[in-house]
Design a protein around this motif. Structure first.
Motif, PDB file in Angstrom:
ATOM      1  N   TYR A  82       1.031  -1.225   0.448  1.00  0.00           N
ATOM      2  CA  TYR A  82       0.335   0.450  -0.250  1.00  0.00           C
ATOM      3  C   TYR A  82       0.868   1.129   0.003  1.00  0.00           C
ATOM      4  CZ  TYR A  82      -0.266  -1.397   4.965  1.00  0.00           C
ATOM      5  OH  TYR A  82       0.213  -1.765   5.605  1.00  0.00           O
ATOM      6  N   ASP A  83       0.225   2.435  -0.365  1.00  0.00           N
ATOM      7  CA  ASP A  83       0.556   3.852  -0.592  1.00  0.00           C
ATOM      8  C   ASP A  83       0.302   3.940   1.031  1.00  0.00           C
ATOM      9  OD1 ASP A  83       2.247   3.782  -2.844  1.00  0.00           O
ATOM     10  OD2 ASP A  83       1.217   5.070  -3.744  1.00  0.00           O
ATOM     11  N   ILE A  84       1.379   4.870   2.225  1.00  0.00           N
ATOM     12  CA  ILE A  84       0.810   5.358   3.136  1.00  0.00           C
ATOM     13  C   ILE A  84       0.856   7.014   2.559  1.00  0.00           C
ATOM     14  CG2 ILE A  84       0.942   5.501   5.575  1.00  0.00           C
ATOM     15  CD1 ILE A  84       2.185   2.417   5.324  1.00  0.00           C
ATOM     16  N   LYS A  85      -0.099   7.596   3.686  1.00  0.00           N
ATOM     17  CA  LYS A  85      -0.155   9.298   3.560  1.00  0.00           C
ATOM     18  C   LYS A  85       0.525   9.219   4.802  1.00  0.00           C
ATOM     19  CE  LYS A  85      -1.881  13.532   1.590  1.00  0.00           C
ATOM     20  NZ  LYS A  85      -2.653  14.259   1.084  1.00  0.00           N
ATOM     21  N   MET A  86       1.335   9.526   4.771  1.00  0.00           N
ATOM     22  CA  MET A  86       2.058  10.587   5.618  1.00  0.00           C
ATOM     23  C   MET A  86       2.600  11.671   5.891  1.00  0.00           C
ATOM     24  SD  MET A  86       4.983   7.787   6.922  1.00  0.00           S
ATOM     25  CE  MET A  86       4.216   5.813   6.746  1.00  0.00           C
ATOM     26  N   GLY A  87       1.190  13.038   6.199  1.00  0.00           N
ATOM     27  CA  GLY A  87       0.972  14.247   6.379  1.00  0.00           C
ATOM     28  C   GLY A  87       1.398  14.365   4.596  1.00  0.00           C
ATOM     29  N   GLN A  88       2.162  14.918   4.244  1.00  0.00           N
ATOM     30  CA  GLN A  88       2.476  15.942   2.835  1.00  0.00           C
ATOM     31  C   GLN A  88       3.206  14.535   2.259  1.00  0.00           C
ATOM     32  OE1 GLN A  88       1.341  18.148   1.856  1.00  0.00           O
ATOM     33  NE2 GLN A  88       0.564  18.422   3.850  1.00  0.00           N
ATOM     34  N   LYS A  89       3.416  13.948   2.757  1.00  0.00           N
ATOM     35  CA  LYS A  89       4.788  12.442   2.025  1.00  0.00           C
ATOM     36  C   LYS A  89       3.455  11.487   2.141  1.00  0.00           C
ATOM     37  CE  LYS A  89       8.243  14.823   2.487  1.00  0.00           C
ATOM     38  NZ  LYS A  89       9.308  15.089   0.931  1.00  0.00           N
ATOM     39  N   THR A  90       3.721  10.656   0.305  1.00  0.00           N
ATOM     40  CA  THR A  90       3.215   8.843   0.552  1.00  0.00           C
ATOM     41  C   THR A  90       4.527   8.389   0.075  1.00  0.00           C
ATOM     42  OG1 THR A  90       1.506  10.147  -0.387  1.00  0.00           O
ATOM     43  CG2 THR A  90       1.894   8.416  -1.424  1.00  0.00           C
ATOM     44  N   ILE A  91       4.289   6.955   0.646  1.00  0.00           N
ATOM     45  CA  ILE A  91       5.084   6.328   1.089  1.00  0.00           C
ATOM     46  C   ILE A  91       4.410   5.436   0.434  1.00  0.00           C
ATOM     47  CG2 ILE A  91       6.986   4.802   2.724  1.00  0.00           C
ATOM     48  CD1 ILE A  91       7.484   8.361   2.556  1.00  0.00           C
ATOM     49  N   PHE A  92       5.943   4.207  -0.454  1.00  0.00           N
ATOM     50  CA  PHE A  92       5.252   2.569  -0.761  1.00  0.00           C
ATOM     51  C   PHE A  92       5.555   2.242   0.503  1.00  0.00           C
ATOM     52  CE2 PHE A  92       6.295  -1.245  -2.780  1.00  0.00           C
ATOM     53  CZ  PHE A  92       3.990  -1.772  -3.059  1.00  0.00           C
ATOM     54  N   ALA A  93       4.816   1.131   0.909  1.00  0.00           N
ATOM     55  CA  ALA A  93       5.266   0.065   1.934  1.00  0.00           C
ATOM     56  C   ALA A  93       4.213  -1.547   2.070  1.00  0.00           C
ATOM     57  CB  ALA A  93       4.645   0.250   3.529  1.00  0.00           C
ATOM     58  N   ALA A  94       5.235  -2.128   2.955  1.00  0.00           N
ATOM     59  CA  ALA A  94       4.121  -3.865   2.744  1.00  0.00           C
ATOM     60  C   ALA A  94       3.789  -3.853   3.981  1.00  0.00           C
ATOM     61  CB  ALA A  94       5.251  -4.582   2.787  1.00  0.00           C
ATOM     62  N   GLY A  95       3.070  -4.333   4.420  1.00  0.00           N
ATOM     63  CA  GLY A  95       2.610  -4.608   5.900  1.00  0.00           C
ATOM     64  C   GLY A  95       1.887  -6.000   5.808  1.00  0.00           C
ATOM     65  N   TRP A  96       2.846  -6.832   7.152  1.00  0.00           N
ATOM     66  CA  TRP A  96       2.156  -8.777   7.453  1.00  0.00           C
ATOM     67  C   TRP A  96       1.463  -8.552   8.341  1.00  0.00           C
ATOM     68  CZ3 TRP A  96       6.806 -11.996   8.787  1.00  0.00           C
ATOM     69  CH2 TRP A  96       6.144 -13.605   8.599  1.00  0.00           C
ATOM     70  N   TYR A  97       0.349  -8.770   8.481  1.00  0.00           N
ATOM     71  CA  TYR A  97      -0.611  -9.183   9.123  1.00  0.00           C
ATOM     72  C   TYR A  97      -0.868 -10.404  10.042  1.00  0.00           C
ATOM     73  CZ  TYR A  97      -1.100  -4.096   8.266  1.00  0.00           C
ATOM     74  OH  TYR A  97      -1.160  -3.089   8.394  1.00  0.00           O
ATOM     75  N   LYS A  98      -1.010 -10.846  10.888  1.00  0.00           N
ATOM     76  CA  LYS A  98      -1.191 -11.883  11.283  1.00  0.00           C
ATOM     77  C   LYS A  98      -2.542 -12.083  12.565  1.00  0.00           C
ATOM     78  CE  LYS A  98       3.476 -13.528  11.864  1.00  0.00           C
ATOM     79  NZ  LYS A  98       4.560 -14.239  12.204  1.00  0.00           N
ATOM     80  N   VAL A  99      -3.554 -13.027  12.224  1.00  0.00           N
ATOM     81  CA  VAL A  99      -4.433 -12.430  12.681  1.00  0.00           C
ATOM     82  C   VAL A  99      -4.829 -14.015  13.784  1.00  0.00           C
ATOM     83  CG1 VAL A  99      -7.081 -12.517  12.603  1.00  0.00           C
ATOM     84  CG2 VAL A  99      -5.799 -11.516  11.208  1.00  0.00           C
ATOM     85  N   GLU A 100      -5.800 -14.124  14.831  1.00  0.00           N
ATOM     86  CA  GLU A 100      -5.753 -14.661  15.812  1.00  0.00           C
ATOM     87  C   GLU A 100      -7.251 -14.744  16.388  1.00  0.00           C
ATOM     88  OE1 GLU A 100      -3.277 -15.973  18.974  1.00  0.00           O
ATOM     89  OE2 GLU A 100      -1.989 -15.912  17.552  1.00  0.00           O
ATOM     90  N   ALA A 101      -8.157 -15.346  16.343  1.00  0.00           N
ATOM     91  CA  ALA A 101      -9.462 -15.173  16.516  1.00  0.00           C
ATOM     92  C   ALA A 101     -10.220 -14.401  15.820  1.00  0.00           C
ATOM     93  CB  ALA A 101      -9.775 -15.536  18.547  1.00  0.00           C
ATOM     94  N   GLU A 102      -9.997 -14.050  14.925  1.00  0.00           N
ATOM     95  CA  GLU A 102     -10.634 -13.113  14.363  1.00  0.00           C
ATOM     96  C   GLU A 102      -9.937 -11.839  14.766  1.00  0.00           C
ATOM     97  OE1 GLU A 102     -14.804 -13.766  13.215  1.00  0.00           O
ATOM     98  OE2 GLU A 102     -13.995 -15.722  12.139  1.00  0.00           O
ATOM     99  N   LYS A 103      -9.046 -11.402  14.817  1.00  0.00           N
ATOM    100  CA  LYS A 103      -8.803 -10.109  15.303  1.00  0.00           C
ATOM    101  C   LYS A 103      -6.802  -9.955  15.093  1.00  0.00           C
ATOM    102  CE  LYS A 103     -11.738  -9.322  18.985  1.00  0.00           C
ATOM    103  NZ  LYS A 103     -12.122  -6.948  19.759  1.00  0.00           N
ATOM    104  N   ILE A 104      -6.479  -8.686  14.808  1.00  0.00           N
ATOM    105  CA  ILE A 104      -5.217  -8.951  14.632  1.00  0.00           C
ATOM    106  C   ILE A 104      -4.177  -8.878  15.537  1.00  0.00           C
ATOM    107  CG2 ILE A 104      -3.493  -6.834  13.602  1.00  0.00           C
ATOM    108  CD1 ILE A 104      -6.107  -6.095  11.827  1.00  0.00           C
ATOM    109  N   LYS A 105      -3.231  -9.943  16.278  1.00  0.00           N
ATOM    110  CA  LYS A 105      -2.634 -10.046  16.902  1.00  0.00           C
ATOM    111  C   LYS A 105      -1.197  -9.511  16.391  1.00  0.00           C
ATOM    112  CE  LYS A 105      -1.481 -11.691  20.221  1.00  0.00           C
ATOM    113  NZ  LYS A 105      -1.858 -12.145  21.931  1.00  0.00           N
ATOM    114  N   SER A 106      -1.002  -9.034  15.451  1.00  0.00           N
ATOM    115  CA  SER A 106       0.727  -8.856  15.180  1.00  0.00           C
ATOM    116  C   SER A 106       0.886  -7.908  13.531  1.00  0.00           C
ATOM    117  CB  SER A 106       1.683  -9.076  15.909  1.00  0.00           C
ATOM    118  OG  SER A 106       1.951 -11.345  14.877  1.00  0.00           O
ATOM    119  N   PHE A 107       1.479  -7.099  13.514  1.00  0.00           N
ATOM    120  CA  PHE A 107       1.757  -6.964  12.557  1.00  0.00           C
ATOM    121  C   PHE A 107       3.060  -6.045  12.220  1.00  0.00           C
ATOM    122  CE2 PHE A 107      -0.796  -3.475  13.389  1.00  0.00           C
ATOM    123  CZ  PHE A 107      -0.660  -2.087  12.425  1.00  0.00           C
ATOM    124  N   GLN A 108       3.786  -5.689  10.673  1.00  0.00           N
ATOM    125  CA  GLN A 108       5.066  -4.904  10.514  1.00  0.00           C
ATOM    126  C   GLN A 108       4.613  -4.769   9.410  1.00  0.00           C
ATOM    127  OE1 GLN A 108       7.545  -8.966  11.246  1.00  0.00           O
ATOM    128  NE2 GLN A 108       8.828  -7.454  12.012  1.00  0.00           N
TER     129      GLN A 108
END
Length: 117
Positions: A82-108
């Motif tokens: 995704y592109d993340i808009k951080m104030g006036q800057k837009t940064i291309f990023a990757a996120g890795w989400y781990k879900v347990e029991a249908e809730k996000i447990k961790s992400f990077q």
């Protein structure tokens, strides 16, 4: 687990993560918080956060906006490009989400921080 169960698990996992991102974009931080385990962890280029309250508190201040480019799902894990808009800057990023029991447990989230330094 059978194929139908695997497909349902992957679908539910994807919905949790996408609902989280949509809530952040809408600045509905209560709804975003509902998608997180109380003791969730976040690791990013600029630091770590431990606990849903701490993370959401930071998001309320920063108000990042996310433009999802690609979604990958594997069981209870979701990766987003995704592109993340951080104030006036837009940064291309990757996120890795781990879900347990249908809730996000961790992400990077990883990205090149040079444009915001």
């Amino acid at each position: 687990m059978g194929t139908t169960e695997n497909l349902l698990l992957a679908h539910n996992t994807k919905v949790v993560v996408l609902d989280f991102i949509k809530a952040l974009n809408a600045e509905d931080f209560d709804l975003a918080r509902q998608q997180l385990h109380d003791d969730m962890t976040f690791k990013g280029v600029m630091g770590e956060r431990h606990g849903a309250e701490t993370y959401i508190g930071d998001m309320e201040k920063m108000k990042f906006k996310y433009d999802i480019k690609k979604v990958f799902v594997d069981g209870e894990e979701v990766s987003l490009w995704y592109d993340i808009k951080m104030g006036q800057k837009t940064i291309f990023a990757a996120g890795w989400y781990k879900v347990e029991a249908e809730k996000i447990k961790s992400f990077q989230v990883i990205f090149d921080p040079r444009p915001i330094l």
